[in-house]
Design a protein around this motif. Structure first.
Motif, PDB file in Angstrom:
ATOM      1  N   THR A 107      41.638  46.389  39.280  1.00  0.00           N
ATOM      2  CA  THR A 107      43.061  46.977  40.024  1.00  0.00           C
ATOM      3  C   THR A 107      43.623  45.636  40.531  1.00  0.00           C
ATOM      4  OG1 THR A 107      41.850  49.126  40.136  1.00  0.00           O
ATOM      5  CG2 THR A 107      43.749  48.391  41.516  1.00  0.00           C
ATOM      6  N   LEU A 108      42.741  44.932  41.021  1.00  0.00           N
ATOM      7  CA  LEU A 108      43.604  43.768  41.971  1.00  0.00           C
ATOM      8  C   LEU A 108      44.341  42.671  40.791  1.00  0.00           C
ATOM      9  CD1 LEU A 108      40.683  43.010  44.378  1.00  0.00           C
ATOM     10  CD2 LEU A 108      42.858  43.974  45.047  1.00  0.00           C
ATOM     11  N   MET A 109      43.709  42.625  39.532  1.00  0.00           N
ATOM     12  CA  MET A 109      44.073  41.590  38.744  1.00  0.00           C
ATOM     13  C   MET A 109      45.032  42.251  37.884  1.00  0.00           C
ATOM     14  SD  MET A 109      40.746  39.468  37.433  1.00  0.00           S
ATOM     15  CE  MET A 109      41.718  38.157  36.637  1.00  0.00           C
ATOM     16  N   GLU A 110      45.577  43.736  37.936  1.00  0.00           N
ATOM     17  CA  GLU A 110      46.435  44.218  37.006  1.00  0.00           C
ATOM     18  C   GLU A 110      47.717  43.569  36.812  1.00  0.00           C
ATOM     19  OE1 GLU A 110      48.271  48.675  36.598  1.00  0.00           O
ATOM     20  OE2 GLU A 110      47.205  48.077  38.556  1.00  0.00           O
ATOM     21  N   HIS A 111      48.151  42.855  37.967  1.00  0.00           N
ATOM     22  CA  HIS A 111      49.625  42.185  37.706  1.00  0.00           C
ATOM     23  C   HIS A 111      49.316  40.905  36.783  1.00  0.00           C
ATOM     24  CE1 HIS A 111      53.388  40.410  38.612  1.00  0.00           C
ATOM     25  NE2 HIS A 111      52.786  39.321  39.000  1.00  0.00           N
ATOM     26  N   ASP A 112      48.117  40.146  37.089  1.00  0.00           N
ATOM     27  CA  ASP A 112      47.803  38.995  36.556  1.00  0.00           C
ATOM     28  C   ASP A 112      47.645  39.261  34.900  1.00  0.00           C
ATOM     29  OD1 ASP A 112      48.249  37.415  38.579  1.00  0.00           O
ATOM     30  OD2 ASP A 112      45.975  37.533  39.137  1.00  0.00           O
ATOM     31  N   LEU A 113      46.813  40.170  34.663  1.00  0.00           N
ATOM     32  CA  LEU A 113      46.452  40.571  33.271  1.00  0.00           C
ATOM     33  C   LEU A 113      47.784  40.957  32.465  1.00  0.00           C
ATOM     34  CD1 LEU A 113      43.265  42.474  33.976  1.00  0.00           C
ATOM     35  CD2 LEU A 113      43.514  39.949  32.757  1.00  0.00           C
ATOM     36  N   GLN A 114      48.817  41.753  33.247  1.00  0.00           N
ATOM     37  CA  GLN A 114      49.784  42.332  32.550  1.00  0.00           C
ATOM     38  C   GLN A 114      50.756  40.952  32.230  1.00  0.00           C
ATOM     39  OE1 GLN A 114      51.766  45.249  35.047  1.00  0.00           O
ATOM     40  NE2 GLN A 114      50.217  46.935  34.466  1.00  0.00           N
ATOM     41  N   ARG A 115      50.699  40.051  33.088  1.00  0.00           N
ATOM     42  CA  ARG A 115      51.557  38.905  33.076  1.00  0.00           C
ATOM     43  C   ARG A 115      51.242  37.951  31.758  1.00  0.00           C
ATOM     44  NH1 ARG A 115      51.110  35.429  37.779  1.00  0.00           N
ATOM     45  NH2 ARG A 115      49.197  34.649  36.753  1.00  0.00           N
ATOM     46  N   GLN A 167      32.823  39.570  43.343  1.00  0.00           N
ATOM     47  CA  GLN A 167      34.136  39.825  42.898  1.00  0.00           C
ATOM     48  C   GLN A 167      34.909  38.721  42.850  1.00  0.00           C
ATOM     49  OE1 GLN A 167      37.150  41.866  45.736  1.00  0.00           O
ATOM     50  NE2 GLN A 167      36.609  43.663  44.319  1.00  0.00           N
ATOM     51  N   GLN A 168      34.757  37.691  43.543  1.00  0.00           N
ATOM     52  CA  GLN A 168      35.264  36.322  43.030  1.00  0.00           C
ATOM     53  C   GLN A 168      34.869  35.680  41.697  1.00  0.00           C
ATOM     54  OE1 GLN A 168      34.237  34.445  46.989  1.00  0.00           O
ATOM     55  NE2 GLN A 168      36.494  34.308  47.516  1.00  0.00           N
ATOM     56  N   VAL A 169      33.768  35.685  41.547  1.00  0.00           N
ATOM     57  CA  VAL A 169      32.845  35.490  40.569  1.00  0.00           C
ATOM     58  C   VAL A 169      33.720  36.090  39.208  1.00  0.00           C
ATOM     59  CG1 VAL A 169      30.881  35.382  39.004  1.00  0.00           C
ATOM     60  CG2 VAL A 169      30.777  34.498  41.468  1.00  0.00           C
ATOM     61  N   LEU A 170      33.924  37.533  39.344  1.00  0.00           N
ATOM     62  CA  LEU A 170      34.192  38.379  38.146  1.00  0.00           C
ATOM     63  C   LEU A 170      35.752  37.839  38.020  1.00  0.00           C
ATOM     64  CD1 LEU A 170      32.888  41.846  38.635  1.00  0.00           C
ATOM     65  CD2 LEU A 170      32.217  40.214  37.046  1.00  0.00           C
ATOM     66  N   ILE A 171      36.542  37.620  39.195  1.00  0.00           N
ATOM     67  CA  ILE A 171      37.967  37.432  39.083  1.00  0.00           C
ATOM     68  C   ILE A 171      37.861  36.067  38.436  1.00  0.00           C
ATOM     69  CG2 ILE A 171      39.943  36.757  40.265  1.00  0.00           C
ATOM     70  CD1 ILE A 171      39.178  38.751  42.447  1.00  0.00           C
ATOM     71  N   ASN A 172      37.266  35.148  38.610  1.00  0.00           N
ATOM     72  CA  ASN A 172      37.118  33.718  38.338  1.00  0.00           C
ATOM     73  C   ASN A 172      36.924  33.733  36.615  1.00  0.00           C
ATOM     74  OD1 ASN A 172      36.540  30.910  37.448  1.00  0.00           O
ATOM     75  ND2 ASN A 172      36.358  30.656  39.342  1.00  0.00           N
ATOM     76  N   LEU A 173      35.730  34.583  36.281  1.00  0.00           N
ATOM     77  CA  LEU A 173      35.413  34.758  34.656  1.00  0.00           C
ATOM     78  C   LEU A 173      36.599  35.480  33.831  1.00  0.00           C
ATOM     79  CD1 LEU A 173      31.582  35.421  34.775  1.00  0.00           C
ATOM     80  CD2 LEU A 173      32.838  33.207  34.622  1.00  0.00           C
ATOM     81  N   ILE A 174      37.227  36.539  34.443  1.00  0.00           N
ATOM     82  CA  ILE A 174      38.013  37.366  33.738  1.00  0.00           C
ATOM     83  C   ILE A 174      39.262  36.279  33.606  1.00  0.00           C
ATOM     84  CG2 ILE A 174      39.704  39.219  33.786  1.00  0.00           C
ATOM     85  CD1 ILE A 174      37.006  40.796  35.348  1.00  0.00           C
ATOM     86  N   SER A 175      39.886  35.635  34.726  1.00  0.00           N
ATOM     87  CA  SER A 175      40.895  34.837  34.814  1.00  0.00           C
ATOM     88  C   SER A 175      40.757  33.842  33.689  1.00  0.00           C
ATOM     89  CB  SER A 175      41.327  34.280  35.986  1.00  0.00           C
ATOM     90  OG  SER A 175      42.422  33.212  36.223  1.00  0.00           O
ATOM     91  N   ASN A 176      39.730  33.051  33.745  1.00  0.00           N
ATOM     92  CA  ASN A 176      39.497  31.883  32.658  1.00  0.00           C
ATOM     93  C   ASN A 176      39.547  32.431  31.374  1.00  0.00           C
ATOM     94  OD1 ASN A 176      39.072  30.067  34.829  1.00  0.00           O
ATOM     95  ND2 ASN A 176      36.812  29.977  34.509  1.00  0.00           N
ATOM     96  N   ALA A 177      38.879  33.738  31.083  1.00  0.00           N
ATOM     97  CA  ALA A 177      38.993  34.338  29.674  1.00  0.00           C
ATOM     98  C   ALA A 177      40.715  34.391  29.360  1.00  0.00           C
ATOM     99  CB  ALA A 177      38.255  35.429  29.664  1.00  0.00           C
ATOM    100  N   ALA A 178      41.248  35.148  30.147  1.00  0.00           N
ATOM    101  CA  ALA A 178      42.790  35.331  30.080  1.00  0.00           C
ATOM    102  C   ALA A 178      43.463  34.047  29.840  1.00  0.00           C
ATOM    103  CB  ALA A 178      43.461  36.116  31.020  1.00  0.00           C
ATOM    104  N   HIS A 179      43.102  32.864  30.552  1.00  0.00           N
ATOM    105  CA  HIS A 179      43.784  31.613  30.381  1.00  0.00           C
ATOM    106  C   HIS A 179      43.198  31.135  28.886  1.00  0.00           C
ATOM    107  CE1 HIS A 179      44.473  31.002  34.836  1.00  0.00           C
ATOM    108  NE2 HIS A 179      45.103  31.886  34.287  1.00  0.00           N
ATOM    109  N   ALA A 180      42.070  31.276  28.674  1.00  0.00           N
ATOM    110  CA  ALA A 180      41.438  30.519  27.328  1.00  0.00           C
ATOM    111  C   ALA A 180      42.237  31.294  26.040  1.00  0.00           C
ATOM    112  CB  ALA A 180      40.011  30.808  27.162  1.00  0.00           C
ATOM    113  N   ILE A 181      42.504  32.726  26.157  1.00  0.00           N
ATOM    114  CA  ILE A 181      43.200  33.226  25.217  1.00  0.00           C
ATOM    115  C   ILE A 181      44.700  33.104  25.047  1.00  0.00           C
ATOM    116  CG2 ILE A 181      43.932  35.622  24.611  1.00  0.00           C
ATOM    117  CD1 ILE A 181      41.311  37.070  25.673  1.00  0.00           C
ATOM    118  N   ALA A 182      45.489  32.673  26.200  1.00  0.00           N
ATOM    119  CA  ALA A 182      46.630  32.269  26.044  1.00  0.00           C
ATOM    120  C   ALA A 182      47.020  30.852  25.732  1.00  0.00           C
ATOM    121  CB  ALA A 182      47.137  32.454  27.580  1.00  0.00           C
ATOM    122  N   ALA A 183      45.805  29.951  25.995  1.00  0.00           N
ATOM    123  CA  ALA A 183      45.842  28.843  25.610  1.00  0.00           C
ATOM    124  C   ALA A 183      45.521  28.487  23.925  1.00  0.00           C
ATOM    125  CB  ALA A 183      44.850  27.811  26.169  1.00  0.00           C
TER     126      ALA A 183
END
Length: 527
Positions: free
Chosen positions: A386-394, A418-434
């Protein structure tokens, strides 16, 4: 010169002694031969040769005694056959046998006594050499050594044990003067130069005068020494403290070897090794490590400040949006109170999250670690997404959650997890975008491990995966594959997971993309 004169005098005295007793032996032997040869006494006169042998034993060695005894036997036989002829009567023959037996027995006893005396002299000589070597080592070594008399103290402790007292610490607590009295019973027999140097003693006031002034009455070591003596221990090593002449407290390693023979407690060797500098260095190192740990935490917080600001922006931005929404609902005519309530709840939720983020950041700098919580992983994952919804949509990235069984709660710090999960999910999203992947999907799997004691959380992306260097260094601090990355996120994530008894590992998935796996211990039933 004095030593030489004394040795010369001793040599002359010994020679005089030998001459006197040797002369008396020959004089007596001559007298006995004369009486036996030239008188008509019918007794066993030759028995008196034994007296001459006794005097000769004071001056002659074993070979000399045997030679003299053989001479006396020859004189006895000569006098016998000279006085009685070739056909002596039975009484005369018996007197001869008695005389010869007396000479033989006396000679045998004197030879045996000489051997025993020689052995005793050898033992005394070896003992003196051993004592000399011991004294040389005792006084020459740079280890502080004492010889202490514990006999009176041991007798006192044995008497206490006979009265049913077995715990020295308990007895000392009930009797405040007990330790002081015991210290007074310890007498110092000798101390070497290193012992005097350790305690700062001077020749005018050596450390072997008394030990009471050098041992703190509240010393834990003296209590251990007393307990060891009472229990009949053979050896004791213990860290201790002593007070030098100038009042300085020194840390020492105390070592005492207690003899098996209780009568030998009058001379017990005690050694002390000064470890003051080592203890000070150890204390300084511990303080430096603690300071470094705090500095490292501060540096970590500095590195994470950008990420922290981003995380705070999410709940703060949500609070602003929900506040605006709340005002719009209130401005309606009539106001929509139900919608207003939902907005207020969301404001409260996001405000609490912002507070938790700040609280966790402060705890990282605190010397007291935060207390562990019971974390519901399903609720935590739902709140995180829920907290990462905006970033994931972007990033136009979807998240799929796979869970085939019930997952128990795990111990940990919620905000850290929660910070660990945010970091891993954010890295995964960045890896997919790259990778510009057509399928933009992050798959999160929750399941119980086969060992029954751990929970597995895996985060998989559909990017290009990890190359060889990244696979080897992915958790190394300051290693990053991002242009603007700092390389601290995954290192901190692994540290946070390992601090809770878990593991964080990374590898490539067989079907493509990177896979990060978190293993966390389950909540114990009796926790």
């Amino acid at each position: 010169m004095a030593i030489g004169f004394h040795g010369l005098f001793a040599t002359h005295e010994a020679e005089h002694h030998d001459l006197v007793f040797g002369g008396l032996s020959l004089l007596i032997g001559s007298a006995v031969f004369a009486v036996d040869m030239f008188t008509g006494i019918e007794g066993a006169v030759a028995v008196l040769y034994s007296i001459a042998l006794l005097f000769a034993a004071q001056a002659a060695n074993r070979k000399g005694l045997m030679a003299l005894s053989a001479a006396f036997i020859a004189l006895t036989l000569f006098a016998f056959f000279f006085g009685h002829g070739p056909d002596p009567d039975m009484q005369a023959f018996l007197r001869l046998v008695v005389a010869l037996a007396s000479l033989a027995v006396t000679t045998a006893l004197l030879v045996r006594n000489d051997e025993a005396k020689a052995e005793l002299l050898r033992m005394n000589s070896a003992l003196r050499e051993s004592e000399t070597r011991y004294r040389s080592i005792f006084h020459g070594t740079r280890v502080a050594l004492w010889e202490r008399d514990y006999s009176r103290l041991r007798h006192h402790l044995v008497s206490l044990k006979a009265r049913g007292i077995s715990d020295i610490k308990l007895h000392a607590r009930d009797n405040p003067e007990f330790i002081r009295d015991c210290i007074q019973m310890i007498e110092i027999v000798a101390a070497n130069a290193a012992a005097n140097d350790l305690l700062g003693a001077t020749p005018d006031h050596p450390s072997n005068c008394a030990m009471a002034g050098y041992i703190p009455p509240d010393s834990a070591a003296i209590t251990e020494v007393l307990q060891a003596i009472m229990d009949g221990a053979s050896h004791l090593e213990h860290d201790a403290e002593v007070i030098s002449e100038n009042g300085e407290t020194k840390s020492v390693l105390l070592s005492i070897g207690f003899p098996d023979d209780t009568s030998a407690f009058n001379r017990v060797v005690v050694s002390m090794v000064d470890v003051t500098q080592r203890e000070e260095a150890r204390k300084t190192l511990a303080e430096a490590q603690a300071e470094l740990s705090r500095a490292s935490k501060a540096a970590t917080v500095g590195v994470l400040s950008a990420s922290l600001a981003h995380e705070l922006n999410q709940p703060l931005g949500a609070i602003v949006v929900n506040s605006q929404t709340l005002l719009r609902w209130l401005a309606k005519d009539p106001p929509d109170l139900e919608a207003t309530r939902r907005s207020a709840e969301r404001i409260l939720r996001d405000g609490n999250r912002a507070s938790e983020i700040i609280k966790n950041t402060r705890s990282m700098l605190s010397a007291t670690p935060p207390e562990a919580e019971h974390i519901d992983l399903n609720a935590l994952l739902s709140e995180t997404l829920t907290l990462m919804e905006h970033d994931l949509q972007r990033e136009r990235t979807a998240v799929e959650i796979i869970q085939e069984e019930e997952i128990p709660s795990v111990p940990g710090i919620k905000i850290e997890m929660q910070q660990v999960l945010i970091n891993l999910i954010s890295n995964a999203a960045h890896a997919i975008a790259a990778a510009a992947a057509k399928r933009r999907l992050v798959t999160i799997t929750l399941k119980n491990e086969h060992d029954g004691e751990h929970v597995l959380i895996s985060v998989r992306d559909t990017g290009n995966g990890l190359d060889l260097e990244a696979a080897r260094k992915i958790f190394t601090p300051f290693f990053t594959t991002k242009k603007n990355g700092m390389g601290m996120g995954l290192s901190i994530c692994r540290s946070a997971i390992e601090a809770r008894g878990g593991t964080l590992e990374a590898r490539n998935h067989p079907e493509g993309g990177a896979l990060f796996e978190i293993r966390l211990p389950k909540e114990k039933a009796d926790a």
